[in-house]
Design an enzyme around this catalytic site. Structure first.
Site, PDB file in Angstrom:
ATOM      1  N   CYS A 154       1.185   8.796  17.464  1.00 41.76           N
ATOM      2  CA  CYS A 154       2.068   9.230  16.382  1.00 41.76           C
ATOM      3  C   CYS A 154       3.523   8.876  16.623  1.00 41.76           C
ATOM      4  O   CYS A 154       4.267   8.649  15.692  1.00 41.76           O
ATOM      5  CB  CYS A 154       1.880  10.690  16.055  1.00 41.76           C
ATOM      6  SG  CYS A 154       1.848  11.738  17.470  1.00 41.76           S
ATOM      7  N   GLY A 188       0.817  -1.207   0.000  1.00 38.65           N
ATOM      8  CA  GLY A 188       0.000   0.000   0.000  1.00 38.65           C
ATOM      9  C   GLY A 188       0.851   1.258   0.000  1.00 38.65           C
ATOM     10  O   GLY A 188       0.550   2.240  -0.694  1.00 38.65           O
TER      11      GLY A 188
END
Ligand SMILES: *Cc1c(COP(=O)(O)O)cnc(C)c1O
Length: 395
Positions: A324, A71
């Site tokens: 994150c 991807g």
């Protein structure tokens, strides 16, 4: 202890039928599909079959499918292709809730002089299509918007997005890695130009993906070298993985119905059960337009990581969304873009199911999780705070 695996948006189990199909290509059929001898030629017809299967899943043409290494490569290829094909255009549009394979490319491009518009989402993770319309410019080279969100499962209205973007003749890419195999995608009716997908999110192997490039749309290769993939992606084909993703696509098509009945039913049972037994819990995201396998739930006043660790102790694997930086206490960029309050955002858990889960596994989670949350709340340092805006600085 058997793991109850509810982290299928991170990666999926290889379907045993996929593995079976792949094995000969890791042993006896090691020929190079570009070779002139029969030994190679035989492999090349298996690659053609895999390409056909992927095209069929999307209602596309086989020569519109380019195999990539996943991807991430498909997303990178799509963005750089659109920019290279239109060197005079220096503006891109994306959203705040994309996968890092899009967002970090955009950040990199900003450092190189491109301008990027990041579309906002509302509290349910929905786009404002008027904001999209207003952001389109004569120098917009590309609009890249994900089909379905990995963290919340929210599905964007891709048909309406395509209508708005294609009216202006701008190239449209969608990262459909989470949508493929879970919801019906018909590229004959949906006028996107580029579409990314990945093998390991659809019960195929890792390190293989594909990029759909609509016939007639400009394309520039990301990797140059040999003539593989008609010169559109150089490098000797990863034959076993290609055969694997082809089989995974075939099985995805067959099992799409199960995704939208059995898997959805398990997800709904889990969600309703948790909301009923655990106070101060909310669902994140637009439940009207959502992947059938995903639920993202926030539990007030608890840390997602603590919940994950305790669930892990009971053999339950889920995810706290992508913090994150690992080890940071920042909530995910997706939940922050949605403006989920601090007291909830930190305690968010994503459960993502698959056809390999069972009703019995859901029962176990419904039994084990409520006492975990209760215990964590008893020891929570935040339990007496209301909406303390501890600042989130992570970019
Ligand atoms: C997993 C994922 C990717 C990356 O795919 P890889 O094959 O792991 O490189 C990109 N976009 C989304 C939405 C994903 O969920």
């Amino acid at each position: 202890m058997n793991t109850i695996y509810l982290d299928n948006n991170a990666t999926t189990k290889i379907d045993p039928l996929v593995l079976k199909e792949m094995m000969p290509f890791l042993t006896d059929y090691y020929g190079n599909p570009s070779s002139m001898h029969k030994f190679g030629g035989q492999v090349s017809s298996d690659i053609a079959k895999a390409r056909h299967n992927l095209a069929s899943l999307l209602n596309a043409q086989p020569d519109e499918i380019i195999f990539t290494a996943g991807g991430t490569e498909s997303d990178n290829t799509a963005i750089y292709s659109a920019l290279e094909a239109q060197p005079e255009k220096k503006h891109l549009i994306t959203t705040r809730v994309e996968h890092p394979a899009i967002l970090n490319v955009c950040h990199h491009l900003e450092e190189r002089g491109y301008e990027v518009t990041y579309l906002n989402v509302d509290e349910k993770g929905r786009l404002d299509l008027e904001e999209l319309r207003g952001a389109l410019r004569p120098d917009t080279a590309l609009v890249t918007i994900m089909y379905a969100n990995s963290e919340t499962g929210v599905i964007f209205p891709m048909h309406e997005i395509a209508k708005i973007v294609k009216e202006r003749g701008i190239i449209l890419h969608t990262d459909a890695v989470q949508a493929v195999g879970k919801i019906d995608i018909n590229l004959e009716k949906l006028p996107v130009d580029y579409l990314s997908l990945s093998g390991h999110k659809i019960h195929g192997p890792k390190g293989i993906g594909a990029l759909f490039v609509r016939k007639g749309v400009s394309f520039r290769p990301h990797l140059r070298g040999g003539h593989q993939e008609h010169g559109r992606r150089a490098g000797t084909e990863n034959t076993a993985a290609i055969v694997g993703i082809g089989k995974a696509a075939e099985l995805a098509q067959i099992n799409m119905e199960i995704e939208n009945t059995g898997v959805k039913h398990m997800r709904d049972t889990l969600e309703k059960g948790l909301l009923k037994t655990i106070p101060d819990a909310i669902i994140n995201g637009d439940t009207e337009n959502r992947l059938p396998n995903t639920t993202n739930i926030s539990f007030k006043h608890v840390e997602g990581e603590a919940i994950l660790l305790m669930m892990d102790g009971h053999g339950i694997a889920a995810s706290s969304g992508s913090a994150c930086t690992s080890g940071s206490l920042e909530p995910s960029h997706v939940l922050r873009a949605m403006g989920v309050p601090f007291t909830f955002a930190h305690g968010s858990i994503r459960f993502s199911l698959s056809r390999f889960n069972s009703d019995d596994e859901i029962k176990v989670v419904l039994k084990e999780l409520p006492p975990i949350i209760k215990r964590l709340r008893e020891i929570s340092p935040y339990k007496n705070e209301e909406s303390t805006p501890r600042s989130c600085s992570c970019k």
